[in-house]
Motif scaffolding. Structure first.
Motif, short mmCIF file in Angstrom:
data_model
loop_
_atom_site.label_atom_id
_atom_site.label_comp_id
_atom_site.label_asym_id
_atom_site.label_seq_id
_atom_site.Cartn_x
_atom_site.Cartn_y
_atom_site.Cartn_z
N SER A 202 0.83 -1.31 -0.13
CA SER A 202 0.12 -0.04 0.16
C SER A 202 0.96 1.17 -0.08
O SER A 202 0.46 2.36 -0.77
CB SER A 202 -1.00 0.22 1.15
N VAL A 203 1.83 1.33 0.67
CA VAL A 203 2.89 2.34 0.92
C VAL A 203 3.37 2.48 -0.60
O VAL A 203 3.79 3.59 -1.10
CB VAL A 203 3.93 2.23 1.81
N LEU A 204 3.81 1.39 -1.15
CA LEU A 204 4.55 1.52 -2.21
C LEU A 204 3.74 2.12 -3.52
O LEU A 204 4.01 3.12 -4.34
CB LEU A 204 5.03 0.10 -2.82
N CYS A 205 2.31 1.72 -3.28
CA CYS A 205 1.63 2.40 -4.22
C CYS A 205 1.18 3.78 -4.17
O CYS A 205 1.29 4.42 -5.04
CB CYS A 205 0.09 1.62 -4.13
N GLN A 206 1.21 4.33 -2.88
CA GLN A 206 1.05 5.64 -2.54
C GLN A 206 2.20 6.70 -3.00
O GLN A 206 2.27 7.80 -3.56
CB GLN A 206 0.73 5.82 -1.18
N PHE A 207 3.44 6.07 -2.76
CA PHE A 207 4.56 6.67 -3.11
C PHE A 207 4.72 6.61 -4.45
O PHE A 207 5.15 7.71 -5.05
CB PHE A 207 5.96 5.84 -2.59
N ASN A 208 4.13 5.88 -5.52
CA ASN A 208 4.26 5.91 -6.67
C ASN A 208 3.38 7.23 -7.10
O ASN A 208 3.56 7.69 -8.06
CB ASN A 208 3.86 4.41 -7.43
N LEU A 209 2.06 7.01 -6.55
CA LEU A 209 1.20 8.05 -6.87
C LEU A 209 1.57 9.52 -6.47
O LEU A 209 1.15 10.33 -7.39
CB LEU A 209 -0.23 7.82 -6.01
N LEU A 210 2.44 9.46 -5.43
CA LEU A 210 2.84 10.86 -5.18
C LEU A 210 3.96 11.44 -6.27
O LEU A 210 3.92 12.71 -6.38
CB LEU A 210 3.63 10.74 -3.80
N ILE A 211 4.64 10.45 -6.80
CA ILE A 211 5.47 10.96 -7.52
C ILE A 211 4.71 11.36 -9.04
O ILE A 211 5.23 12.11 -9.60
CB ILE A 211 6.49 9.94 -8.16
N CYS A 212 3.73 10.54 -9.46
CA CYS A 212 2.99 10.83 -10.33
C CYS A 212 2.40 12.31 -10.32
O CYS A 212 2.42 13.12 -11.40
CB CYS A 212 1.80 9.96 -10.59
N LEU A 213 1.85 12.37 -9.10
CA LEU A 213 1.54 13.67 -8.73
C LEU A 213 2.38 14.89 -9.08
O LEU A 213 2.11 16.16 -9.53
CB LEU A 213 0.78 13.69 -7.49
N VAL A 214 3.38 14.83 -8.52
CA VAL A 214 4.56 15.64 -8.31
C VAL A 214 5.05 15.95 -9.94
O VAL A 214 5.07 17.23 -10.34
CB VAL A 214 5.85 15.40 -7.62
N TRP A 215 5.08 14.90 -10.83
CA TRP A 215 5.65 15.10 -11.96
C TRP A 215 4.42 15.79 -12.84
O TRP A 215 4.73 16.80 -13.74
CB TRP A 215 5.74 13.78 -12.79
N GLY A 216 3.33 15.45 -12.47
CA GLY A 216 2.33 15.92 -13.47
C GLY A 216 2.02 17.41 -13.27
O GLY A 216 1.99 18.41 -13.98
N ILE A 217 1.76 18.04 -11.92
CA ILE A 217 1.66 19.01 -11.30
C ILE A 217 2.82 20.11 -11.57
O ILE A 217 2.66 21.38 -12.02
CB ILE A 217 1.21 19.06 -9.94
N GLY A 218 3.87 19.50 -11.48
CA GLY A 218 5.27 20.23 -11.69
C GLY A 218 5.34 20.74 -13.23
O GLY A 218 5.85 21.65 -13.46
N PHE A 219 4.97 19.82 -13.86
CA PHE A 219 5.16 19.96 -15.38
C PHE A 219 4.14 21.11 -15.66
O PHE A 219 4.39 22.06 -16.53
CB PHE A 219 4.90 18.77 -16.43
N PHE A 220 3.09 20.86 -15.12
CA PHE A 220 1.88 21.99 -15.26
C PHE A 220 2.44 23.38 -15.08
O PHE A 220 2.24 24.34 -15.76
CB PHE A 220 0.79 21.57 -14.62
N ALA A 221 3.10 23.48 -13.81
CA ALA A 221 3.62 24.85 -13.33
C ALA A 221 4.71 25.14 -14.18
O ALA A 221 5.00 26.36 -14.40
CB ALA A 221 3.89 24.76 -11.72
N MET A 222 5.62 24.33 -14.49
CA MET A 222 6.95 24.74 -15.11
C MET A 222 6.61 25.33 -16.54
O MET A 222 7.46 26.16 -17.12
CB MET A 222 7.77 23.39 -15.42
#
Length: 617
Positions: free
Chosen positions: A67-87
């Motif tokens: 479960s933690v692995l799944c959430q950590f993967n989601l966190l990276i996906c979120l950072v990449w997606g929102i980060g690219f949007f902001a960049m």
């Protein structure tokens, strides 16, 4: 804009002190309030969605490390997606603020399929960790690829929209989904292999079930959830004719409701009734008049009819007085005729009888010379061939705006003759044009998404009839949701126009997983009903869980403070529920009813099961 307006409001409050109530209104005020609420909603949606997903995934996997692995993967996906949007320099608004929770809810689907399959294979193969990881990726990567591509297609279809926030939301969500697939299919297997001593131990709850287990024994050998899914599969494949008839009836009722759908683009109506700015606007409109501009431009087609001419000014005055008399939403108005009537009165000792348009062209030219340039520049063109009439209208529905617009068009057509033309503009006119753009955006994006996703479904199914049958359950949730909107008077707006394409792009994901495993099982069993029941056993649980996660992820948007966001969240959440109904009830019934041929199963899967098969009718 927000900084300026907030400073004005703060300064006004300091001057007013505690003994005076202040009320603020106007389009900029509404825009700033929407911006503030959008920012607040983003900070609310994202963490709550993240926590809910963790709880659901933990309930499914029953293993904290996974479960933690799944959430950590989601966190990276979120950072990449929102980060690219902001960049790229983009900013959040009432539409793009949903990108965060969308990425979380959608990205978790591939993770669930991978981890659930890994967890089951690990137990079934006697604890062979590396074999479980390899088997999982070999069997899951292709359907996950197509589900990601179809979801990306659903969002990317908004590139056809002429409404920029909708277009940006679609583009960047599609990019984020692409990031999520790449991360999930590489990061999760890597971590599973690296931490193999911790990931694969102590996972209760899965009992071994032989690959040749007859369907009748499933309820005796698997957990209650699997038994429940088996029961659904059994009913949908046994009573398929009744289910297909019920589906047709629901389609008919839904289509009738779709024709009743209305549109709403008035941003003030997006604010909740309890919002302080909306209350202020209501107070001001009830006591002082309208706050939204409605503008008409009258153009002279020849020099002799320009607005140096008293006749042209009287025409402006006639139009203005007629509109104020016959359109109750208009509270005030101003034009060149008003300005010159005031000047004529002032130059004649303020006598009321001189509050008229001067009869002399010379007097009018003098008034142009004496008038304030900052006023004249806003109400008449430099060449005096175009004059502006500004009305202040009360906020109302799009239907009212349509009636006003149609009334003005009809009146102007009868009044102007061949010497003049006109344009209707202003914020209210922009809302009407936006409604037209909403209709075009919904139509174009849905057609593009439908074509692309249908082609992808054909690639997955490798049989045209099977692909066509498989698309029906994905049209079902869209028809039902749009029908509900029509029946219950829920309007289409900048957010809810996205429901059809978003639902199609996401709903097809579970269909792809179901059809992929159904095709494999048909190649092995050659028995349609047995293949359906085995498919429920293979992917039924991940399909249900991903649908639950998507339902919760979208339903979280009801916590928002902007009506379109709330409506989009609730309606899309129920679309995910209807999509689940389509996949686990209607799709098996359709497969039994139409009996589409399936293609040969993939060689790796068949070799693994010691079988080989050709196309099955």
């Amino acid at each position: 804009k927000r900084a300026i307006l907030l400073s004005i409001m703060d300064f006004s409050r300091r001057i007013a002190g505690s003994g005076i109530d202040l009320h603020f209104a106007g389009v900029p005020i509404v825009e700033v309030e929407m911006n503030t609420l959008s920012q607040r909603d983003f900070m609310t949606f994202t963490p709550i969605t993240f926590i809910l997903i963790f709880l659901v995934v933990w309930w499914l996997l029953r293993k904290m490390t996974l479960s933690v692995l799944c959430q950590f993967n989601l966190l990276i996906c979120l950072v990449w997606g929102i980060g690219f949007f902001a960049m790229t320099g983009e900013t959040f608004n009432i539409v793009t603020t949903i990108i965060g929770p969308l990425l979380l809810a959608i990205s978790v689907a591939d993770s669930i399929h991978i981890l659930a399959h890994y967890r089951e294979i690990y137990v079934l193969n006697g604890g062979d960790h590396a074999g479980a990881v390899h088997n999982t990726i070999r069997n899951v990567w292709l359907p996950c690829l197509f589900t990601s591509l179809t979801t990306m297609a659903g969002f990317a279809s908004f590139v056809t929209s002429s409404i920029r926030p909708v277009k940006m939301m679609g583009i960047f969500t599609a990019i984020g989904v692409g990031f999520a697939f790449l991360l999930t299919i590489t990061f999760i297997p890597t971590v599973l292999m690296y931490f193999k001593d911790r990931m694969g131990l102590g996972m209760p709850g899965i009992k071994k079930a032989g690959k040749d287990l007859p369907p009748s024994a499933v309820t005796d050998r698997e957990d209650l959830f699997a038994a429940f899914l088996h029961r659904i599969g059994d009913v949908s494949s046994r009573y398929y004719r009744s289910i297909v008839i019920a589906m047709v009836v629901i389609f008919v009722v839904s289509i009738y409701g779709i024709y009743k759908i209305k549109f709403e683009t008035n941003t003030m109506n997006y604010l909740p009734e309890s919002n302080s700015i909306r209350r202020d606007i209501t107070f001001i409109e009830e006591n002082m008049g309208g706050t939204i501009p409605f503008v008409m431009l009258v153009q002279a087609k020849q020099d002799g009819k320009d607005f140096n001419n008293p006749e042209s000014l009287r025409l402006i005055n006639t139009i203005q007085e007629h509109m104020m008399k016959n359109i109750p939403q208009f509270s005030t108005s101003f034009s060149l005729a008003d300005y010159f009537k005031e000047m004529n009165k002032a130059f004649n000792n303020s006598k009321a009888e001189f509050h008229t348009i001067p009869d002399s062209r010379t007097d009018i030219l003098d008034f142009y010379e004496l008038g304030e340039s900052d006023v004249l520049d806003r109400i008449v063109a430099p060449d005096r061939r175009e004059a502006r009439i500004s009305f202040m209208s009360r906020w109302d529905t799009n239907e009212t705006a349509h009636r006003i617009h149609n009334y003005m068009v009809d009146y102007m057509g009868k009044t102007l003759g061949s010497d003049y033309s006109y344009k209707i503009t202003g914020l209210s006119s922009m809302y009407l044009n936006m409604e037209f753009q909403l209709k075009a955006s919904q139509r174009n994006s849905f057609i593009v998404a439908l074509i692309i996703i249908s082609l992808m479904m054909f690639v997955v199914c490798r049989r045209g009839w099977l692909a066509l049958v498989s698309m029906i359950p994905n049209i079902f949730p869209i028809a039902v949701t749009m029908g509900i909107m029509g029946w219950f008077g829920i309007p289409l707006d900048v957010s809810t126009i996205m429901i059809a394409s978003v639902t199609l792009g996401i709903a097809v994901d579970d269909t792809i997983h179901f059809v992929t495993w159904y095709t494999r099982n048909m190649a092995i069993t050659h028995d349609r009903r047995a293949a359906i029941l085995k498919t429920f056993r293979d992917v039924g649980k991940p399909i249900v869980i991903t649908s639950v996660v998507l339902f919760l992820g979208f339903f979280i948007l009801i916590l928002g403070t902007i009506k379109p966001t709330q409506a989009f969240g609730v309606l899309t959440a129920f679309s995910m529920f209807f999509a689940l109904i389509g996949d686990i009830i209607f799709l098996p019934a359709l497969l039994m009813f139409f009996k589409p041929a399936v293609a040969k199963g993939d060689s790796d899967f068949l070799a693994e099961h010691g079988e080989a098969g050709n196309a099955v009718s």
